[in-house]
Write an enzyme that holds these catalytic residues in place. Structure first.
Site, short mmCIF file in Angstrom:
data_model
loop_
_atom_site.label_atom_id
_atom_site.label_comp_id
_atom_site.label_asym_id
_atom_site.label_seq_id
_atom_site.Cartn_x
_atom_site.Cartn_y
_atom_site.Cartn_z
N GLY A 15 -3.11 -2.33 -9.42
CA GLY A 15 -4.13 -1.29 -9.54
C GLY A 15 -5.35 -1.67 -10.34
O GLY A 15 -6.06 -0.79 -10.85
N ARG A 68 6.25 3.48 11.45
CA ARG A 68 4.92 3.35 10.85
C ARG A 68 4.15 4.67 11.00
O ARG A 68 3.46 5.10 10.10
CB ARG A 68 4.18 2.28 11.64
CG ARG A 68 3.43 1.29 10.79
CD ARG A 68 2.72 0.29 11.68
NE ARG A 68 3.40 -0.97 11.84
CZ ARG A 68 3.70 -1.80 10.86
NH1 ARG A 68 3.40 -1.52 9.63
NH2 ARG A 68 4.31 -2.94 11.09
N MET A 93 0.02 -2.62 0.58
CA MET A 93 0.70 -3.70 1.30
C MET A 93 1.43 -3.26 2.57
O MET A 93 2.43 -3.87 2.96
CB MET A 93 1.68 -4.41 0.36
CG MET A 93 1.02 -5.06 -0.84
SD MET A 93 -0.27 -6.25 -0.40
CE MET A 93 0.75 -7.61 0.15
N ARG A 94 0.95 -2.22 3.22
CA ARG A 94 1.54 -1.80 4.50
C ARG A 94 0.47 -1.86 5.58
O ARG A 94 -0.70 -1.56 5.33
CB ARG A 94 2.08 -0.35 4.43
CG ARG A 94 3.06 -0.09 3.33
CD ARG A 94 4.28 -0.95 3.38
NE ARG A 94 5.07 -0.83 4.60
CZ ARG A 94 6.11 -1.61 4.88
NH1 ARG A 94 6.46 -2.59 4.06
NH2 ARG A 94 6.78 -1.43 5.99
N HIS A 112 -10.44 -7.59 0.38
CA HIS A 112 -9.61 -8.77 0.65
C HIS A 112 -10.14 -9.93 -0.21
O HIS A 112 -11.35 -10.12 -0.29
CB HIS A 112 -9.68 -9.12 2.14
CG HIS A 112 -8.82 -10.27 2.50
ND1 HIS A 112 -7.46 -10.15 2.70
CD2 HIS A 112 -9.11 -11.60 2.67
CE1 HIS A 112 -6.94 -11.34 2.98
NE2 HIS A 112 -7.93 -12.22 2.97
N ALA A 176 -14.71 -10.82 -9.61
CA ALA A 176 -15.74 -10.53 -8.59
C ALA A 176 -15.36 -9.28 -7.79
O ALA A 176 -16.21 -8.45 -7.45
CB ALA A 176 -15.93 -11.72 -7.67
#
Ligand code: GRF
Length: 203
Positions: A15, A68, A93-94, A112, A176
């Site tokens: 987090g 899902r 992470m899903r 990302h 960054a």
């Protein structure tokens, strides 16, 4: 002043990007407010980050769902109940169902830790070190069905040093990230970027 855009953050772990977004949103002039944190892991340290800032949290363990779609439906419901307009994924992470991504298209963004489209997926910093590139960075992008793809909102470049390990490189990229994500959310919440016909369009 216009009302701030109600924003949720989806996390699975540490987090630290969530903390950066919360910190940015404290500024009265910042156009978004973090009104909900959704997490699929009960023990995620990021939940304490949210709670310490008085932000409502929802834990929705993916393990409790057969599909899902069922898992995403619960997330969707939580977002709607909280009247969320923008969703930021920060180490969530899903992989989502196509229906969820379509429902939130243009309002769902992700960070990302590479300069996409290079180095998608996991173990990103190891991929970077293995490839021997001298520059890496981070990317905030609109989410589309294909993972780590989607129109780019903002990027920051970070040097790869000859002495770098995974740990030193990820720490430099993370710094960054903490600058970039608040900037990217600022652009979206302010209407300075939008998704149109599959492209990021800047005002
Ligand atoms: C970040 O490196 C982010 O780019 C990636 O997952 C990591 C999450 O870190 N998607 P944190 O939970 O925000 O500290």
């Amino acid at each position: 002043m216009n009302a701030k855009v109600r924003t949720a953050v989806l996390i699975s772990g540490r987090g630290s990007n969530l903390a950066a977004l919360i910190e940015a949103a404290r500024d009265p002039a910042y156009p978004a407010s973090i009104v909900l944190v959704v997490c699929n892991v009960e023990s995620a340290p990021g939940l304490a980050v949210a709670r310490d800032s008085g932000i409502p949290t929802r834990v929705i363990p993916h393990t409790e769902f057969d599909s899902r779609e069922g898992f995403d439906d619960q997330i969707d419901l939580a977002l709607r109940v909280a009247e969320v307009a923008i969703v930021c994924e920060a180490g969530f992470m899903r992989i989502h169902s196509d229906a969820f991504v379509r429902r939130w298209e243009g309002r769902l963004i992700n960070i990302h830790p590479s300069l996409l489209p290079a180095f998608k997926g996991i173990r990103v910093h190891q991929q970077v070190l293995d490839a021997g590139v001298r520059v890496t960075g981070c990317t905030v992008h609109f989410m589309v069905s294909e993972v780590d793809s989607g129109p780019i909102i903002a990027q920051a470049a970070v040097p790869v040093l000859p002495t770098d390990t995974k740990a030193t490189l990820s720490a430099r990229v993370l710094e960054a990230e903490h600058r970039l994500y608040p900037e990217a959310l600022h652009l979206l919440a302010d209407g300075k970027v939008r998704l149109e016909a599959g492209k990021a369009v800047f005002a």
